[in-house]
Motif scaffolding. Structure first.
Motif, PDB file in Angstrom:
ATOM      1  N   LEU A 705       0.859  -1.188   0.000  1.00  0.00           N
ATOM      2  CA  LEU A 705       0.000   0.000   0.000  1.00  0.00           C
ATOM      3  C   LEU A 705       0.894   1.236   0.000  1.00  0.00           C
ATOM      4  O   LEU A 705       1.678   1.435   0.928  1.00  0.00           O
ATOM      5  CB  LEU A 705      -0.898  -0.007   1.238  1.00  0.00           C
ATOM      6  CG  LEU A 705      -1.842   1.184   1.409  1.00  0.00           C
ATOM      7  CD1 LEU A 705      -2.880   1.226   0.296  1.00  0.00           C
ATOM      8  CD2 LEU A 705      -2.525   1.115   2.778  1.00  0.00           C
ATOM      9  N   VAL A 706       0.783   2.086  -1.007  1.00  0.00           N
ATOM     10  CA  VAL A 706       1.706   3.201  -1.204  1.00  0.00           C
ATOM     11  C   VAL A 706       1.006   4.535  -0.964  1.00  0.00           C
ATOM     12  O   VAL A 706      -0.097   4.773  -1.477  1.00  0.00           O
ATOM     13  CB  VAL A 706       2.294   3.166  -2.634  1.00  0.00           C
ATOM     14  CG1 VAL A 706       3.161   4.395  -2.891  1.00  0.00           C
ATOM     15  CG2 VAL A 706       3.105   1.893  -2.823  1.00  0.00           C
ATOM     16  N   ASP A 707       1.654   5.412  -0.185  1.00  0.00           N
ATOM     17  CA  ASP A 707       1.158   6.771   0.047  1.00  0.00           C
ATOM     18  C   ASP A 707       2.360   7.693   0.187  1.00  0.00           C
ATOM     19  O   ASP A 707       3.516   7.231   0.255  1.00  0.00           O
ATOM     20  CB  ASP A 707       0.280   6.818   1.300  1.00  0.00           C
ATOM     21  CG  ASP A 707      -0.680   8.012   1.323  1.00  0.00           C
ATOM     22  OD1 ASP A 707      -0.642   8.827   0.379  1.00  0.00           O
ATOM     23  OD2 ASP A 707      -1.460   8.132   2.282  1.00  0.00           O
ATOM     24  N   ASP A 708       2.097   8.993   0.251  1.00  0.00           N
ATOM     25  CA  ASP A 708       3.214   9.939   0.332  1.00  0.00           C
ATOM     26  C   ASP A 708       3.659  10.211   1.758  1.00  0.00           C
ATOM     27  O   ASP A 708       4.839  10.450   2.017  1.00  0.00           O
ATOM     28  CB  ASP A 708       2.852  11.259  -0.362  1.00  0.00           C
ATOM     29  CG  ASP A 708       1.606  11.913   0.202  1.00  0.00           C
ATOM     30  OD1 ASP A 708       0.866  11.254   0.970  1.00  0.00           O
ATOM     31  OD2 ASP A 708       1.340  13.079  -0.134  1.00  0.00           O
ATOM     32  N   TYR A 709       2.739  10.138   2.738  1.00  0.00           N
ATOM     33  CA  TYR A 709       3.055  10.641   4.082  1.00  0.00           C
ATOM     34  C   TYR A 709       2.138   9.982   5.090  1.00  0.00           C
ATOM     35  O   TYR A 709       0.961   9.716   4.804  1.00  0.00           O
ATOM     36  CB  TYR A 709       2.859  12.158   4.098  1.00  0.00           C
ATOM     37  CG  TYR A 709       3.005  12.823   5.458  1.00  0.00           C
ATOM     38  CD1 TYR A 709       4.251  13.077   5.995  1.00  0.00           C
ATOM     39  CD2 TYR A 709       1.883  13.208   6.182  1.00  0.00           C
ATOM     40  CE1 TYR A 709       4.384  13.695   7.228  1.00  0.00           C
ATOM     41  CE2 TYR A 709       2.006  13.832   7.421  1.00  0.00           C
ATOM     42  CZ  TYR A 709       3.258  14.072   7.940  1.00  0.00           C
ATOM     43  OH  TYR A 709       3.385  14.694   9.169  1.00  0.00           O
ATOM     44  N   THR A 710       2.656   9.713   6.283  1.00  0.00           N
ATOM     45  CA  THR A 710       1.806   9.265   7.376  1.00  0.00           C
ATOM     46  C   THR A 710       2.143  10.028   8.630  1.00  0.00           C
ATOM     47  O   THR A 710       3.316  10.192   8.984  1.00  0.00           O
ATOM     48  CB  THR A 710       1.938   7.744   7.629  1.00  0.00           C
ATOM     49  OG1 THR A 710       1.035   7.364   8.671  1.00  0.00           O
ATOM     50  CG2 THR A 710       3.358   7.349   8.027  1.00  0.00           C
ATOM     51  N   ASP A 711       1.095  10.532   9.271  1.00  0.00           N
ATOM     52  CA  ASP A 711       1.252  11.273  10.515  1.00  0.00           C
ATOM     53  C   ASP A 711       0.538  10.513  11.625  1.00  0.00           C
ATOM     54  O   ASP A 711       1.158   9.890  12.477  1.00  0.00           O
ATOM     55  CB  ASP A 711       0.671  12.680  10.340  1.00  0.00           C
ATOM     56  CG  ASP A 711       0.825  13.529  11.591  1.00  0.00           C
ATOM     57  OD1 ASP A 711       1.393  13.024  12.577  1.00  0.00           O
ATOM     58  OD2 ASP A 711       0.381  14.682  11.581  1.00  0.00           O
ATOM     59  N   SER A 712      -0.777  10.503  11.581  1.00  0.00           N
ATOM     60  CA  SER A 712      -1.540   9.802  12.616  1.00  0.00           C
ATOM     61  C   SER A 712      -1.571   8.294  12.389  1.00  0.00           C
ATOM     62  O   SER A 712      -1.756   7.523  13.335  1.00  0.00           O
ATOM     63  CB  SER A 712      -2.975  10.339  12.645  1.00  0.00           C
ATOM     64  OG  SER A 712      -3.648   9.998  11.443  1.00  0.00           O
ATOM     65  N   GLY A 713      -1.426   7.856  11.145  1.00  0.00           N
ATOM     66  CA  GLY A 713      -1.499   6.435  10.837  1.00  0.00           C
ATOM     67  C   GLY A 713      -2.891   5.952  10.498  1.00  0.00           C
ATOM     68  O   GLY A 713      -3.072   4.787  10.125  1.00  0.00           O
ATOM     69  N   TRP A 714      -3.904   6.855  10.560  1.00  0.00           N
ATOM     70  CA  TRP A 714      -5.270   6.385  10.364  1.00  0.00           C
ATOM     71  C   TRP A 714      -5.626   6.178   8.892  1.00  0.00           C
ATOM     72  O   TRP A 714      -6.447   5.318   8.565  1.00  0.00           O
ATOM     73  CB  TRP A 714      -6.257   7.340  11.030  1.00  0.00           C
ATOM     74  CG  TRP A 714      -6.163   7.246  12.509  1.00  0.00           C
ATOM     75  CD1 TRP A 714      -5.789   8.210  13.393  1.00  0.00           C
ATOM     76  CD2 TRP A 714      -6.418   6.076  13.297  1.00  0.00           C
ATOM     77  NE1 TRP A 714      -5.783   7.730  14.676  1.00  0.00           N
ATOM     78  CE2 TRP A 714      -6.173   6.421  14.644  1.00  0.00           C
ATOM     79  CE3 TRP A 714      -6.818   4.777  13.001  1.00  0.00           C
ATOM     80  CZ2 TRP A 714      -6.318   5.516  15.689  1.00  0.00           C
ATOM     81  CZ3 TRP A 714      -6.966   3.875  14.044  1.00  0.00           C
ATOM     82  CH2 TRP A 714      -6.722   4.243  15.363  1.00  0.00           C
ATOM     83  N   THR A 715      -5.026   6.922   7.975  1.00  0.00           N
ATOM     84  CA  THR A 715      -5.276   6.657   6.557  1.00  0.00           C
ATOM     85  C   THR A 715      -4.840   5.246   6.209  1.00  0.00           C
ATOM     86  O   THR A 715      -5.563   4.490   5.540  1.00  0.00           O
ATOM     87  CB  THR A 715      -4.538   7.675   5.679  1.00  0.00           C
ATOM     88  OG1 THR A 715      -5.027   8.987   5.937  1.00  0.00           O
ATOM     89  CG2 THR A 715      -4.738   7.357   4.199  1.00  0.00           C
ATOM     90  N   LEU A 716      -3.659   4.868   6.671  1.00  0.00           N
ATOM     91  CA  LEU A 716      -3.158   3.516   6.397  1.00  0.00           C
ATOM     92  C   LEU A 716      -4.033   2.464   7.076  1.00  0.00           C
ATOM     93  O   LEU A 716      -4.303   1.407   6.502  1.00  0.00           O
ATOM     94  CB  LEU A 716      -1.707   3.396   6.870  1.00  0.00           C
ATOM     95  CG  LEU A 716      -0.697   4.318   6.186  1.00  0.00           C
ATOM     96  CD1 LEU A 716       0.685   4.125   6.801  1.00  0.00           C
ATOM     97  CD2 LEU A 716      -0.654   4.070   4.681  1.00  0.00           C
ATOM     98  N   ALA A 717      -4.487   2.752   8.296  1.00  0.00           N
ATOM     99  CA  ALA A 717      -5.313   1.780   9.023  1.00  0.00           C
ATOM    100  C   ALA A 717      -6.652   1.563   8.327  1.00  0.00           C
ATOM    101  O   ALA A 717      -7.125   0.420   8.179  1.00  0.00           O
ATOM    102  CB  ALA A 717      -5.535   2.256  10.455  1.00  0.00           C
ATOM    103  N   VAL A 718      -7.294   2.647   7.890  1.00  0.00           N
ATOM    104  CA  VAL A 718      -8.593   2.535   7.214  1.00  0.00           C
ATOM    105  C   VAL A 718      -8.437   1.833   5.871  1.00  0.00           C
ATOM    106  O   VAL A 718      -9.228   0.947   5.507  1.00  0.00           O
ATOM    107  CB  VAL A 718      -9.214   3.934   7.035  1.00  0.00           C
ATOM    108  CG1 VAL A 718     -10.414   3.877   6.100  1.00  0.00           C
ATOM    109  CG2 VAL A 718      -9.626   4.501   8.384  1.00  0.00           C
ATOM    110  N   ALA A 719      -7.403   2.219   5.116  1.00  0.00           N
ATOM    111  CA  ALA A 719      -7.180   1.603   3.815  1.00  0.00           C
ATOM    112  C   ALA A 719      -6.871   0.112   3.957  1.00  0.00           C
ATOM    113  O   ALA A 719      -7.383  -0.731   3.188  1.00  0.00           O
ATOM    114  CB  ALA A 719      -6.046   2.318   3.091  1.00  0.00           C
ATOM    115  N   ALA A 720      -6.045  -0.230   4.932  1.00  0.00           N
ATOM    116  CA  ALA A 720      -5.690  -1.634   5.134  1.00  0.00           C
ATOM    117  C   ALA A 720      -6.913  -2.458   5.517  1.00  0.00           C
ATOM    118  O   ALA A 720      -7.080  -3.606   5.055  1.00  0.00           O
ATOM    119  CB  ALA A 720      -4.615  -1.735   6.213  1.00  0.00           C
TER     120      ALA A 720
END
Length: 740
Positions: A705-720
């Motif tokens: 799963l590729v993105d530009d930036y993670t701060d809180s981690g919730w975008t990655l958690a929701v996408a995963a």
């Protein structure tokens, strides 16, 4: 001479006039004997200096409230320990010292014991000892109780312990008293609770406030608070000149040159010392590089475990290391009189904070070197951490309304569901409101008092302007041609400021700024090494059902993402310097730069070769990813898309496309929100397209799963979560940059 200076002089002269009798001479002799025990010279010639004696006499004989503003190394701790011994011998209660400096607490407990003073400390590092210590205080077995200001915010301590201390203490000491004043650079809301303790002290209890770094406005503010209800406070302010310090600035082109300079010149600096870095990442990078070059150095940051901190402090005290590479976590309280140097790898944002840190050096030696190595990234780091300003009035009112409507105590996590503020900023705001009487901390959280509260727009704006002025002063410090010590002293309103005759501007640079190509190559290699781990979210935030989002508790193992990778942290002095401009809010979107793509591929290759492969705790996870999915980006679609497709092309992996974003145009890219608000903004705004679902169904390997930036981690958690529900066996996040 200013009226303030004349007033201080008259107070000192008046104090001298009051202490001329035989009884006073006997007390002075007794005080000097205590000092000799304190410094480990019983029967020796140790003697309080006249200005120290004036402070002791004011506390013991006159039982006054006093503010001592004196440079680091002047001997403020000697004043309150000598005063403590004299007061305890005369039957008074224990001394209570409020101090934020855990390192100094440990030093002072040891030094107090030499004078037969039993000192104990209550702070975040020893909760298992609190009950025992409280009992010792009640039985009169403790002479000095050192308390961290955070304890003043504890409900149990404030309601059960503090009232007893207020009525039984024989002397109250407020160390680092500039923290009381929100005009100062290091305001701490917990300190404002001291107003209540001051008001509750028994009549005649002396109070001593000490600091090395207060300008005129902070001094007046603190003195006014000390004097409330007890007459005018005595102010003893001395010159801030540090004759042992030699200040200099070494201007180098980039971070690699600065690390290389450290490696080439660290051995030329006297004794052992401290290397301050602006971020945890920078401290860890510098530590790793210097160790590779054969130096004995330790890292000391907010991530350092307490046991490791104790060991690091002891190693520096005993000169077993050349330096501690530290963030401000080491603070002002590390007491090593023979500290030979302080280096700043990057410029602090405040000249007052800088003066505090450099003041650790040269306290017990004739010469100490103080050098700053400013970096181009300094101001970007200042902006990144500039999150301490008091929130706008609308957010404060929203918080007060949420507490009033709840009808019960609300925890900070529960409040996050109602107020879009990051946790640390929300907690600081609540402490200020508590001190102002608008809210109260109780068991179970926070409640509204219902008391009227006024938003002090003028004060908050002034503090913000003060922060901006401090940053401008640090820019001037780097570039000034005037005496550097004089510059710092003037920033602290030291009227006696004059050229020191020692700094690089007074006498010329004394240390070479050149670095060898070999050292530079080694430093560049260290900084260019990409790859840091990105830990996944494992628990949903508290209070999500109240926001209409049916998520709570632990994220099921079958819906979590795995530990991922980032090219670097935005706070790095290596890859952070490359990534910050690329990911800045106003940066134009475009294809991923070739060097960044190449580094990302190198991170993935290292990841695959790591022990256990892609996901070491997952069966069969060492297999290559079956495909790549991109997170949709509203602000940088070209960057994220080209990154994902570039990795797919080089790695010969199928590019499966992106998740579908169905949310508002304002997007999911909002940063610096708290977890609950961030998750609310993301929830329901992503879907898995039918084509992507078909690609995922039945796949046996992990998805990248590729993105530009993670701060809180919730975008990655929701996408995963979505990808795993659609059939992905595992989700491996890969981003360019991580926060922190």
């Amino acid at each position: 001479m200013s009226p303030a200076s004349r007033r201080v002089d008259s107070l000192i002269v008046g104090a001298i006039g009051l202490h001329g009798g035989m009884d006073n001479l006997e007390l002075r002799a007794e005080a000097d004997a205590v000092l000799a025990e304190l410094v480990g010279a019983p029967g020796g010639s140790a003697r309080l200096r006249e200005d120290q004696w004036q402070a002791v006499a004011a506390l013991v004989e006159q039982r006054r409230r006093a503010l001592v503003v004196q440079r680091t190394g002047w001997g403020k701790s000697a004043v309150y320990f000598v005063a403590t011994a004299l007061l305890r011998r005369r039957g008074f209660g224990p001394t209570v010292i409020i101090s934020p400096l855990l390192a100094l607490m440990r030093n002072q407990v040891e030094s107090a014991s030499r004078a037969g003073i039993q000192a104990r400390t209550i702070n975040s590092a020893n909760p298992e000892d609190w009950d025992t210590i409280h009992g010792e205080v009640e039985r009169g077995e403790t002479d000095v109780l050192l308390v961290s200001p955070e304890r003043l915010n504890s409900v149990d301590f404030r309601e059960q312990v503090l009232p007893k201390l207020a009525t039984t203490t024989g002397l109250l000491v407020v160390d680092e008293a500039h923290c009381i004043s929100d005009w100062g650079h290091d305001f701490r809301p917990d300190y404002r609770r001291l107003r209540a303790m001051l008001a509750e002290l028994a009549p005649g209890v002396p109070v001593l406030a000490t600091t090395a770094t207060a300008n005129a406005r902070v001094t007046a503010d603190v003195a006014e608070q000390l004097g409330t209800g007890a007459g005018e406070a005595l102010v003893l302010r001395g010159p801030l000149e540090r004759e042992s310090l030699r200040l200099g600035v070494v201007r180098l082109p980039d971070a690699a040159h600065r690390l290389a300079w450290l490696a080439e010149h660290l051995d030329e600096l006297p004794g052992s010392g401290i290397i301050y870095a602006l971020t945890v990442a920078a401290a860890e990078e510098a530590t790793a590089f210097l160790r590779q070059r054969g130096f004995k150095v330790d890292s000391y940051t907010g991530r350092t475990e307490n046991a490791d901190r104790l060991q690091a402090e002891a190693d520096l005290q005993q000169n077993r290391v050349k330096a501690l590479v530290a963030t401000s976590a080491l603070g002002m309280g590390f007491d090593k009189p023979d500290l030979g140097f302080v280096i700043h790898l990057g410029s602090p944002s405040s000249p007052i904070a800088y003066y505090q840190q450099v003041g650790r050096a040269g306290r017990g030696v004739e010469h100490a070197d103080v050098l700053m190595l400013p970096g181009k990234e300094d101001e970007a780091i200042w902006r990144y951490f500039a999150d301490a300003a008091f929130p706008p009035e609308a957010q404060v009112r929203q918080t007060l309304a949420a507490l009033a409507d709840a009808g019960r105590p609300l925890s900070v996590p529960a409040l996050e569901a109602a107020v879009d503020l990051r946790r640390t900023r929300l907690e600081t705001m609540l402490k200020v409101l508590d001190v102002d009487g608008a809210v109260r901390r109780v068991k179970g959280g926070w409640t509204s008092t219902g008391q009227p509260w006024v938003y002090d727009t003028e004060r908050y704006a002034w503090v913000a302007r003060q922060r901006a002025a401090e940053q401008e002063a640090m820019r001037e410090y780097v570039s000034t041609s005037q005496c550097r010590m004089e510059f710092l002293r003037r920033q602290l309103d030291d009227e006696g400021a004059a050229p020191c005759g020692r700094c690089d501007n007074c006498t010329g640079a004394w240390i070479d700024s050149a670095v060898s190509s070999e050292a530079l190559t080694g430093a560049a290699k260290e900084l260019d090494r990409p790859g840091v781990e990105v830990e996944p979210r494992r628990m949903w935030p508290t209070g999500m059902p109240a926001l209409g989002v049916d998520l709570k508790g632990r994220i099921p193992a079958g819906e979590q993402c795995s530990t991922g990778r980032a090219l670097g942290r935005l706070s790095d002095i290596g890859w952070g310097n490359r990534l910050r401009p690329l990911l800045a809010e106003n940066a134009p979107d475009g294809p991923v730069p070739d060097d960044v793509l190449k580094a990302a591929v190198a991170v993935l290759a290292d990841w695959a070769r790591s022990p256990g492969g892609w996901a070491p705790n997952v069966p069969d996870a060492s297999a290559r990813p079956v495909g790549i999915v991109a997170v949709p980006s509203l602000s940088r679609p070209q960057l994220v898309g080209s990154l994902a497709q570039g990795i797919a092309s080089i790695g010969r992996l199928p590019y499966l496309g992106t998740l579908t974003y169905t949310g508002p145009d304002s997007g999911h890219a909002a940063r610096r929100s708290n977890s609950a608000q961030r998750l609310k903004a993301l929830s329901g705004n992503f879907t898995v397209s039918e084509d992507l679902a078909v690609s995922l169904a039945g796949s046996s390997g992990p998805v990248l799963l590729v993105d530009d930036y993670t701060d809180s981690g919730w975008t990655l958690a929701v996408a995963a979560r979505l990808l795993r529900r659609a059939g992905s066996a595992q989700v491996l996040p890969m981003v360019l940059a991580a926060a922190g």
